[in-house]
Motif scaffolding. Structure first.
Motif, PDB file in Angstrom:
ATOM      1  N   LYS A 183       0.853  -1.233  -0.036  1.00  0.00           N
ATOM      2  CA  LYS A 183       0.087   0.034   0.098  1.00  0.00           C
ATOM      3  C   LYS A 183       0.783   1.170  -0.011  1.00  0.00           C
ATOM      4  CE  LYS A 183      -1.952  -1.095   3.922  1.00  0.00           C
ATOM      5  NZ  LYS A 183      -1.079  -2.495   4.203  1.00  0.00           N
ATOM      6  N   SER A 184       1.829   1.286   0.833  1.00  0.00           N
ATOM      7  CA  SER A 184       2.680   2.671   0.920  1.00  0.00           C
ATOM      8  C   SER A 184       3.505   2.744  -0.045  1.00  0.00           C
ATOM      9  CB  SER A 184       3.598   2.511   2.237  1.00  0.00           C
ATOM     10  OG  SER A 184       2.594   2.506   3.541  1.00  0.00           O
TER      11      SER A 184
ATOM     12  N   LEU B  79       1.304   4.226  -2.818  1.00  0.00           N
ATOM     13  CA  LEU B  79       0.815   5.627  -2.411  1.00  0.00           C
ATOM     14  C   LEU B  79       2.224   6.482  -2.937  1.00  0.00           C
ATOM     15  CD1 LEU B  79      -1.872   6.414  -1.422  1.00  0.00           C
ATOM     16  CD2 LEU B  79      -0.660   6.811   0.884  1.00  0.00           C
ATOM     17  N   ASN B  80       3.519   5.793  -2.535  1.00  0.00           N
ATOM     18  CA  ASN B  80       4.694   6.699  -2.763  1.00  0.00           C
ATOM     19  C   ASN B  80       5.022   6.938  -4.365  1.00  0.00           C
ATOM     20  OD1 ASN B  80       5.332   7.031  -0.179  1.00  0.00           O
ATOM     21  ND2 ASN B  80       6.559   5.401  -0.060  1.00  0.00           N
TER      22      ASN B  80
ATOM     23  N   ASP C 185      -1.357   8.337   4.115  1.00  0.00           N
ATOM     24  CA  ASP C 185      -0.822   6.851   4.524  1.00  0.00           C
ATOM     25  C   ASP C 185      -1.430   6.604   5.995  1.00  0.00           C
ATOM     26  OD1 ASP C 185      -0.025   4.388   4.615  1.00  0.00           O
ATOM     27  OD2 ASP C 185       2.049   5.030   3.760  1.00  0.00           O
ATOM     28  N   GLU C 186      -2.492   5.786   6.265  1.00  0.00           N
ATOM     29  CA  GLU C 186      -2.973   5.670   7.594  1.00  0.00           C
ATOM     30  C   GLU C 186      -3.068   6.991   8.479  1.00  0.00           C
ATOM     31  OE1 GLU C 186      -1.703   2.067   9.214  1.00  0.00           O
ATOM     32  OE2 GLU C 186      -0.425   1.229   7.702  1.00  0.00           O
TER      33      GLU C 186
ATOM     34  N   VAL D  65      -4.800   5.122   2.514  1.00  0.00           N
ATOM     35  CA  VAL D  65      -4.718   3.846   3.062  1.00  0.00           C
ATOM     36  C   VAL D  65      -5.278   3.592   4.527  1.00  0.00           C
ATOM     37  CG1 VAL D  65      -2.833   2.143   3.779  1.00  0.00           C
ATOM     38  CG2 VAL D  65      -2.539   3.585   1.740  1.00  0.00           C
TER      39      VAL D  65
END
Ligand SMILES: Nc1ncnc2c1ncn2[C@@H]1O[C@H](COP(=O)(O)OP(=O)(O)OP(=O)(O)O)[C@@H](O)[C@H]1O
Ligand SMILES: [Mg+2]
Length: 228
Positions: A48-49, A52-53, A171-172, A202
């Protein structure tokens, strides 16, 4: 630049370690649009990260393509990417990442320094308006350590909006917060999507799915729109 479309096609990402190759993303294709809130869920380590990155141009894919408004990001020069990161993307992280030595409004001003389109005289007024947007105008002069976790995250959201990005990548964002703060944060993210931004979040928490237009699931580096 106003973002109309973020399109990833057959994206893969490998991390080559000494003894093994970690495949973090496998053939991921998807198109994100403005005016929507996307929630990406999935187990720890599912990629997920990493995704996103790449969407935020903080990292490159190993293969596949990433198009912003039909322009291939891999053809952008480094200075174009810097401009893009500044003007198109707002980032929100789990641990807020505020500067401990700056007051709330100064943290919000920080990203404006690199934006030639915002005049110096406007910095403070703009920061105070953004803090008002996240309903925190009674904490303008507080330092991060004088704020609760939920309040710190709202400062971070205000900061992410400093240069009026089209896309918010979170992100979270509520990973360290309790349920009531989580609700507050997701209501703000929902409002941003309703006002036209593309919001990609996320999260691990099922209870926030009611805020999403689209829920995506990441599993072993693959993205799908249904939960098995
Ligand atoms: N810089 C890196 N170097 C090597 N491996 C990495 C790197 N970044 C991520 N990975 C690996 O890639 C995989 C995906 O990581 P990623 O951080 O995207 O997962 P995640 O879904 O965000 O997990 P979490 O929910 O725990 O944050 C993991 O196996 C991770 O160990
Ligand atoms: Mg992660």
């Amino acid at each position: 630049m106003e973002v109309q479309k973020l399109e990833i096609k057959n994206l893969t990402k490998d991390f080559q370690m000494k003894s093994e190759k970690i495949i973090a993303l496998k053939d991921v294709s998807y198109t994100f649009y403005p005016n929507k809130l996307y929630v990406i869920m999935g187990h720890s380590g599912s990629g997920k990260s990493t995704l996103l990155n790449i969407l935020g141009t903080l990292n490159n894919q190993t293969s596949g393509n990433y198009f912003i408004n039909n322009q291939d990001v891999s053809t952008f020069k480094e200075e174009d990417l810097c401009q893009l990161r500044m003007s198109c993307f707002g980032f929100i992280f789990q641990d807020y990442c505020l500067d401990p030595n700056l007051k709330s409004f100064e943290n919000v001003i920080l990203p404006m320094y690199i934006n030639k389109e915002i005049k110096k005289e406007e910095y403070e007024k703009r920061a105070l308006q953004l803090l008002e947007y996240v309903n925190l105008n009674n904490r303008n002069e507080h330092y991060p350590k004088e704020l609760s976790g939920g309040e710190q995250q709202r400062v971070a959201i205000a900061r992410s909006l400093a240069n009026n990005p089209s896309v918010i990548l979170a992100d979270e964002p509520t990973g360290n917060l309790d349920e009531s703060n989580e609700e507050i944060i997701f209501k703000i993210l929902r409002k941003l999507a309703d006002e036209g931004k593309c919001v990609i979040v996320v999260s691990h928490n099922q209870s926030i799915l009611k805020y999403a237009d689209t829920v995506l699931y990441m599993k072993d580096g693959q993205l799908g729109d249904s939960h098995e």
